[in-house]
Design a protein around this motif. Structure first.
Motif, short mmCIF file in Angstrom:
data_model
loop_
_atom_site.label_atom_id
_atom_site.label_comp_id
_atom_site.label_asym_id
_atom_site.label_seq_id
_atom_site.Cartn_x
_atom_site.Cartn_y
_atom_site.Cartn_z
N GLN A 9 15.84 3.64 -1.57
CA GLN A 9 15.31 2.62 -2.47
C GLN A 9 14.07 1.94 -1.86
O GLN A 9 13.10 1.69 -2.56
N PHE A 10 14.09 1.69 -0.56
CA PHE A 10 12.96 1.05 0.11
C PHE A 10 11.73 1.95 0.07
O PHE A 10 10.61 1.50 -0.20
N LEU A 11 11.91 3.24 0.31
CA LEU A 11 10.79 4.18 0.28
C LEU A 11 10.22 4.34 -1.12
O LEU A 11 9.00 4.46 -1.29
N THR A 12 11.04 4.35 -2.14
CA THR A 12 10.52 4.45 -3.51
C THR A 12 9.75 3.19 -3.88
O THR A 12 8.75 3.26 -4.59
N THR A 13 10.18 2.05 -3.40
CA THR A 13 9.45 0.80 -3.65
C THR A 13 8.08 0.85 -2.97
O THR A 13 7.08 0.41 -3.55
N LEU A 14 8.04 1.40 -1.75
CA LEU A 14 6.75 1.51 -1.06
C LEU A 14 5.82 2.49 -1.76
O LEU A 14 4.61 2.30 -1.75
N ASP A 15 6.35 3.53 -2.35
CA ASP A 15 5.52 4.52 -3.05
C ASP A 15 4.82 3.93 -4.26
O ASP A 15 3.75 4.38 -4.63
N THR A 16 5.40 2.93 -4.91
CA THR A 16 4.80 2.36 -6.11
C THR A 16 3.62 1.44 -5.76
O THR A 16 2.76 1.20 -6.61
N LYS A 17 3.55 0.95 -4.52
CA LYS A 17 2.47 0.05 -4.13
C LYS A 17 1.26 0.87 -3.67
O LYS A 17 1.40 1.96 -3.14
N PRO A 18 0.03 0.33 -3.87
CA PRO A 18 -1.16 1.06 -3.41
C PRO A 18 -1.19 1.12 -1.87
O PRO A 18 -0.80 0.18 -1.20
N THR A 19 -1.62 2.27 -1.37
CA THR A 19 -1.62 2.46 0.08
C THR A 19 -2.88 1.89 0.74
O THR A 19 -2.88 1.58 1.92
N LYS A 20 -3.95 1.77 0.00
CA LYS A 20 -5.19 1.27 0.57
C LYS A 20 -5.61 0.00 -0.15
O LYS A 20 -5.41 -0.16 -1.35
N ILE A 21 -6.23 -0.88 0.62
CA ILE A 21 -6.80 -2.08 0.01
C ILE A 21 -8.21 -1.71 -0.44
O ILE A 21 -8.98 -1.14 0.32
#
Length: 153
Positions: A9-21
């Motif tokens: 669940q934590f990894l899927t949440t991180l995947d939805t956020k943009p990786t670069k600013i």
């Protein structure tokens, strides 16, 4: 919730956020946490004020010359001008002890001082006394140096 399901669940949440600013990202400075002002600590003693001397008069220094080894020396030179050179101090030692100037080395705070230096370059302005250590180089040691110089030429 098991550790495995939490990690997924934590990894899927991180995947939805943009990786670069993005390059045009700007943070509002009003949202920064407030910091208190940094205040420097007080000095242990206040700075010494320069003393104004009468025109034509100069401060004088009391110089103590001590030898830690043989021959034992304890010479005090009072009322020396700050423009007195180290060579003048060596000359004063020679006149009192008949030790050749070439065998004398003066140390101030355990560091050697060259003959061209002047007392005002070495001693700070608020000091009125200075203590120099005297090293007398042996004739045998001096002759080895001379031999090394002439041998390497």
């Amino acid at each position: 919730m098991t550790e495995l399901s939490f990690a997924k669940q934590f990894l899927t949440t991180l995947d939805t956020k943009p990786t670069k600013i993005p390059a045009d990202h700007v943070e509002d400075p009003r949202n920064y946490p407030a910091h208190s002002a940094y205040i420097l600590p007080k000095m242990p003693k206040p700075l010494a004020k320069k003393q104004k001397l009468a025109p034509g008069s100069e401060r004088s220094l009391d110089i103590t010359l001590k030898s830690l080894r043989n021959p034992p020396l304890d010479i005090t030179l009072s009322s020396q001008s700050p423009s007195t050179s180290i060579l003048d101090l060596k000359t004063a030692i020679t006149s009192q002890t008949s030790i050749p100037i070439s065998t004398l080395r003066l140390l101030y705070k355990k560091k050697p001082v060259s003959d061209s230096k002047v007392l005002k370059d070495i001693v700070s302005e608020e000091e009125h006394k200075a203590e120099f250590s005297v090293m007398v180089l042996g004739v045998r040691r001096l002759s080895k140096r001379v031999r090394k110089r002439s041998f390497h030429r």
